[in-house]
Design a protein around this motif. Structure first.
Motif, PDB file in Angstrom:
ATOM      1  N   HIS A  32       0.825  -1.211   0.000  1.00 14.19           N
ATOM      2  CA  HIS A  32       0.000   0.000   0.000  1.00 14.19           C
ATOM      3  C   HIS A  32       0.864   1.267   0.000  1.00 14.19           C
ATOM      4  CE1 HIS A  32      -3.922  -1.847   0.170  1.00 14.19           C
ATOM      5  NE2 HIS A  32      -3.546  -2.619   1.185  1.00 14.19           N
ATOM      6  N   LYS A  35       1.878   1.799  -3.524  1.00 15.60           N
ATOM      7  CA  LYS A  35       0.752   2.308  -4.315  1.00 15.60           C
ATOM      8  C   LYS A  35       0.534   3.800  -4.100  1.00 15.60           C
ATOM      9  CE  LYS A  35      -3.101   0.135  -4.759  1.00 15.60           C
ATOM     10  NZ  LYS A  35      -4.375  -0.581  -4.470  1.00 15.60           N
ATOM     11  N   HIS A 165       2.721  -7.348  -6.159  1.00 12.65           N
ATOM     12  CA  HIS A 165       2.560  -5.937  -5.803  1.00 12.65           C
ATOM     13  C   HIS A 165       3.882  -5.246  -5.496  1.00 12.65           C
ATOM     14  CE1 HIS A 165      -1.835  -6.134  -5.902  1.00 12.65           C
ATOM     15  NE2 HIS A 165      -1.666  -7.369  -5.458  1.00 12.65           N
TER      16      HIS A 165
END
Length: 522
Positions: A32, A35, A165
């Motif tokens: 996260h 991101k 990711h």
């Protein structure tokens, strides 16, 4: 540690963030953060992502009996400059802190275990919250995944998140953080790490110091074993090597086939071990102290007898000590229980007595002498190691919110809850969600302590509705600022998730309520 005013927080895109740990908390946090446009480095002392769900057939060394103070952690933290040389590798002792810089007798495997003690995952470990309630928003479970799966499937899920990711690409494996402190001006976090490198010549250790704007501690709950100070236990462990172990060292039930077992503890690990021993061991006793969150007796297998807590381990003074017992021999001596019962003919003792809250890489936030009520406004861990103090929403260190913790709450749907925490941290660190002033965070924390009390229970979200409420508060806070900042909306739990979780909680609450009523009638 210098206090920072809100306007001094170095939050915003492009900032550097150190994440300690590559379990589910660290992987979600790193993903996260990436991101949100932050520059991330993950430090993972083992060779692979997965955290407590990674199965390693090796076992950690025996912990001290009783356990060390919390700041010691489950490894001996090196001193600055100790690893300035390449070879020979140090052979160091966790209990005494002494070094042997000669060639020594330890092989590569021993040094690896000391550098990065294997976690508590055992071969038969499964999740106890269904997978449909335990997922990151980053990646759904593969279609058709069963509600309860093996540790391998859980480990693979975390590793899939890390790979897809971008987390693997920014992770330094075999790299342990031994110290994290603020620079003298309070502007940066200075991270001192030690990397383990294997070559044809053996092992080399390399120390490195780096600076980061922000720090996420995601090292988990299950590192430092809690070993009770029961009279005689230390002597039994020393006299009969291998016959007393902590659940962190438990791997396979077949090792105990045909034996008489004594398991101390009434939590999930104790229950799992008792279940695995059912039909394998000859007889299993589960010793409990009688706590609010003890797993109900009704869930025990028929071959397991629940007994009261052990008050003393008494040796047989006529038996020789200091040597390994032969296969099939029982421990010479008896366990004395609180109700006066005496247990004899025990082959093996497993201490499923839990873990100590410990962040040995943050020594300045520990006190091994302060009691739980003496934490003040600066300490995170006190001498009991039962909780993490002075955290806003169990995440941000109130005195300096450039330090965040992921994975503190207990009795939750772990993957899901920790993912929500990670989303909140990423948005705050990216400057898209503004934290309250320090005084406001302090008042909110003190209010929560007044309502729930100090101790492990402060972090428990067991009560129906508490976990959903906790997440909704994070979502409302983040989205309130996020809309203004033009950020995307952070979604709360879905109605379907809430329905499934309410059903799960209702079953758990009913089970514990029946157990509590039954105990009152005894």
């Amino acid at each position: 540690m210098p206090l920072l005013d809100q306007q001094e927080h170095p939050f915003g895109p492009g900032r550097t963030v150190a994440v300690i740990g590559a379990g589910i908390s660290g992987v979600c946090a790193a993903a996260h953060l990436l991101k949100q446009g932050l520059r991330v480095t993950v430090f993972e002392r083992s060779s692979i992502a997965g955290g407590v769900w990674h199965y390693d057939e090796r076992v950690p060394d025996d912990p001290p009996y009783p356990n060390n103070t919390p700041s010691r952690g489950d490894y001996r933290v090196s001193q600055p400059g100790e690893f300035a040389y390449a070879t020979p590798p140090p052979e160091y002792d966790d209990d005494t802190g002494t070094d042997d810089r000669g060639q020594g007798s330890r092989d590569v495997a021993d040094l690896e275990v000391k550098f990065s003690p294997p976690g508590p995952c055992y071969a038969g470990l499964k999740n106890n919250v269904p997978t449909y309630l335990m997922a990151s928003v980053l990646e759904p479970w593969p279609e058709g995944t069963e509600p309860f799966v093996s540790q391998k499937r859980l480990e693979q899920y975390i590793q899939t998140l890390a790979e897809r990711h971008g987390v693997d690409a920014v992770t330094l494996f075999h790299t342990r953080v031994d110290e994290a402190r603020k620079t003298p001006d309070g502007a940066k976090w200075e991270i001192r790490s030690v990397a383990l490198e294997k070559s044809a010549d053996g092992i080399q250790f390399t120390e490195k110091v780096q600076q980061f704007d922000l720090l996420v501690a995601a090292s988990g709950h299950y590192n430092m074993p809690r070993v009770p100070d029961i009279a005689g236990l230390k002597d039994w462990n020393a006299a009969y090597p291998g016959r007393v172990t902590h659940s962190k060292q438990y791997r396979l039930s077949d090792k105990y086939r045909g034996q008489n077992m004594l398991v101390l503890g009434a939590g999930v690990s104790a229950m799992d071990i008792c279940r695995e021993l059912d039909g394998v061991a000859n007889k299993v006793y589960q010793s409990v102290r009688g706590g609010r969150f003890d797993i109900p007796t009704s869930m025990l297998p028929a071959n397991v007898s629940r007994v009261t807590e052990v008050t003393e381990f008494v040796p047989d003074n006529d038996a020789p000590g200091g040597q390994r017992l032969r296969d099939g021999e029982t421990i010479p001596g008896s366990a004395i229980l609180k109700d006066g019962q005496i247990l004899s003919d025990i082959h093996h003792i497993v201490l499923a007595t839990g873990y100590i809250t410990s962040y040995p890489f943050l020594p300045q936030l520990h006190s091994d002498t302060a009691l739980i009520a003496e934490a003040g406004e600066e300490l995170v861990v006190t001498s009991e190691g039962e909780m993490a103090h002075n955290l806003h929403r169990d995440i941000f260190y109130i005195n300096d919110p450039t330090l965040a913790f992921i994975g503190i709450p207990y009795h939750v749907a772990t993957f899901s809850l920790f993912d929500f925490q990670a989303q909140a941290v990423a948005r705050a660190f990216a400057g898209k969600a503004q934290l309250p002033d320090r005084e406001v965070m302090r008042r909110e924390y003190e209010k929560r302590v007044a309502e729930k009390g100090l101790g492990r229970g402060l972090h428990s979200l067991f009560a129906p509705g508490h976990e959903v409420e906790y997440v909704q508060e994070l979502v409302d806070w983040v989205n309130g600022d996020g809309v203004k900042a033009g950020a995307g909306i952070m979604l709360p739990h879905s109605d379907e998730w809430k329905k499934g979780y309410e059903e799960l909680k209702a079953r758990a609450t009913a089970l514990f309520s029946v157990a509590e009523e039954g105990s009152k009638g005894e």
